[in-house]
Design a protein around this motif. Sequence first.
Motif, PDB file in Angstrom:
ATOM      1  N   ALA A 270       2.935  -5.541  -2.500  1.00  0.00           N
ATOM      2  CA  ALA A 270       2.663  -4.853  -1.442  1.00  0.00           C
ATOM      3  C   ALA A 270       1.629  -5.753  -0.367  1.00  0.00           C
ATOM      4  O   ALA A 270       0.756  -6.318  -1.039  1.00  0.00           O
ATOM      5  N   PRO A 271       1.967  -5.349   0.657  1.00  0.00           N
ATOM      6  CA  PRO A 271       1.025  -6.114   1.719  1.00  0.00           C
ATOM      7  C   PRO A 271      -0.325  -5.601   1.532  1.00  0.00           C
ATOM      8  O   PRO A 271      -0.672  -4.448   1.200  1.00  0.00           O
ATOM      9  N   MET A 272      -1.212  -6.528   1.855  1.00  0.00           N
ATOM     10  CA  MET A 272      -2.777  -6.364   1.819  1.00  0.00           C
ATOM     11  C   MET A 272      -3.393  -6.922   3.222  1.00  0.00           C
ATOM     12  O   MET A 272      -2.868  -7.637   3.838  1.00  0.00           O
ATOM     13  N   PHE A 273      -4.401  -6.042   3.447  1.00  0.00           N
ATOM     14  CA  PHE A 273      -5.023  -6.185   4.539  1.00  0.00           C
ATOM     15  C   PHE A 273      -6.584  -6.747   4.548  1.00  0.00           C
ATOM     16  O   PHE A 273      -7.172  -5.925   4.306  1.00  0.00           O
ATOM     17  N   ASP A 274      -6.604  -7.801   5.081  1.00  0.00           N
ATOM     18  CA  ASP A 274      -7.886  -8.680   4.968  1.00  0.00           C
ATOM     19  C   ASP A 274      -8.083  -8.917   6.370  1.00  0.00           C
ATOM     20  O   ASP A 274      -7.637  -9.598   7.260  1.00  0.00           O
TER      21      ASP A 274
END
Length: 487
Positions: A270-274
């Motif tokens: 799943a996409p991760m947001f940094d």
Amino acid sequence: MAPSNTSSTDGGSTPERAHGPDGVSAHLPGEPPRPGTHPVDELLPPVKLFSTGLQHVAAMYAGVVAPPLIVGAGVGLSAAELALLISASLFTAGLATLLQTLGIWKIGARLPFVNGVSFAGVAPMIAIAKEHGPKDALPVIFGSVIVAGLLCFLAAPYFCKLIRFFPPVVQGTVITLIGVSLLPVAVNWARGGSPGAPGYGSMRAIGLAAITLVAVVLCNRLLHGFWQQLSLLIGLALGTLIAFPLGLADFGAVKDANVFSLPSPFHFGAPMFDAAAIVSMCIVMMVSMTESTADMLALGKIVDREADEPTLAAGLRADGLATALSPVFNGFAASAFAQNIGLVALTRIRSRYVVAAGGAILVLLGLFPVLGSLVSLVPQPVLGGAGIVLFGTVAASGIRTLAEAGMESGSNTILVSVSLGVGIIPIAVPTFYDSFPEAVRTLMHSGISAGSVMAVLLNLLFHHVGTAHHTTSGQASGATVPTATPS
């Protein structure tokens, strides 16, 4: 080198937009164009549609697969995962191209405009991978790409208003830079693609590129009609056949490829947001938007359909939507492919349905990796020989636009000379900006974006700031002035 194989009934003036409120529908295959049908909206017979669409795929294939190869290697993917990433890039590039050419609602430029994986994001994505490690690298990259795509989609109607700062003198400068910036890519392909490739820089590789170049030129000179329009494809096929006995091509990739593979949503997690990664990719997206705007303006000149504000906004929305959706299928940011603009100018086939056919072929290549491996048989030196013709054609189109812009004006001469000089810096000395801050490097590493920004700034200086006293000369030179309608 104005495309003119299919004429419009209005004597060359820009007709009504096919996707506007009074749009003109495309005619059926095999029928003569209806009165008022622009060549951009011409639907060609199936055989011609497929063959000319395949030319576009051949011209862009190396550019589509290179970014996932580089990023995948940087992340440390296995051979199977790398193949999946390449198939995903082909699949998403096809969807993005279909969206650009066919369009839905106010999304898609509805021009013969090819979209693929943006090279501008490669360096930042490698940096993200190094910071977050192999496990989280792709999820963080995909999360930042999704946010950057949404930014592009929302900013499109505002960003497109920059067209008023792109008068003919700026357009001509940018189009010329597009061609000049791509020529080193073709030369590198002619040598073998990358310094680590077997036989890189050998006389066999350079000779094969020269044979392909000569074949494309002779086919364009000696053949006529449909066969002349296939000159690039014929040159690529001939060069590939010659490459086998020279040992510069083999069927190994075909033997190892899967026959069919459905895209697996979020295969790498799943996409991760940094926050830092998002900022980095948003900067990349703004650079890509600048290049896409320049490419649409260039393409509009070549196909004789002006890329006005609605067209630019629709095209940028397609870039943004395709970029935001691409990570779902394990793809990266989508952006314009300038090399295909050169192919439109070379073949003089302006139909957007030809490029849509190319988009459909890309989707099939993504779903059927064995087909993609067949296209990958074309060696890099063969692509290099053909690329010199394609990219040189783009530069020639820019020079023609500059000739029409009124270069007798001293300010225009300064604008062009400085912008070209700044744009050529990262081409001539790729390491020039290495010591600069990251944001500056991201913007200036591309000769297209660097030269475009400089041309727009100089246009503001010469033709917008305090220009009331030379409005007349500005209009004569093709400059944009506050009271004038954009060219």
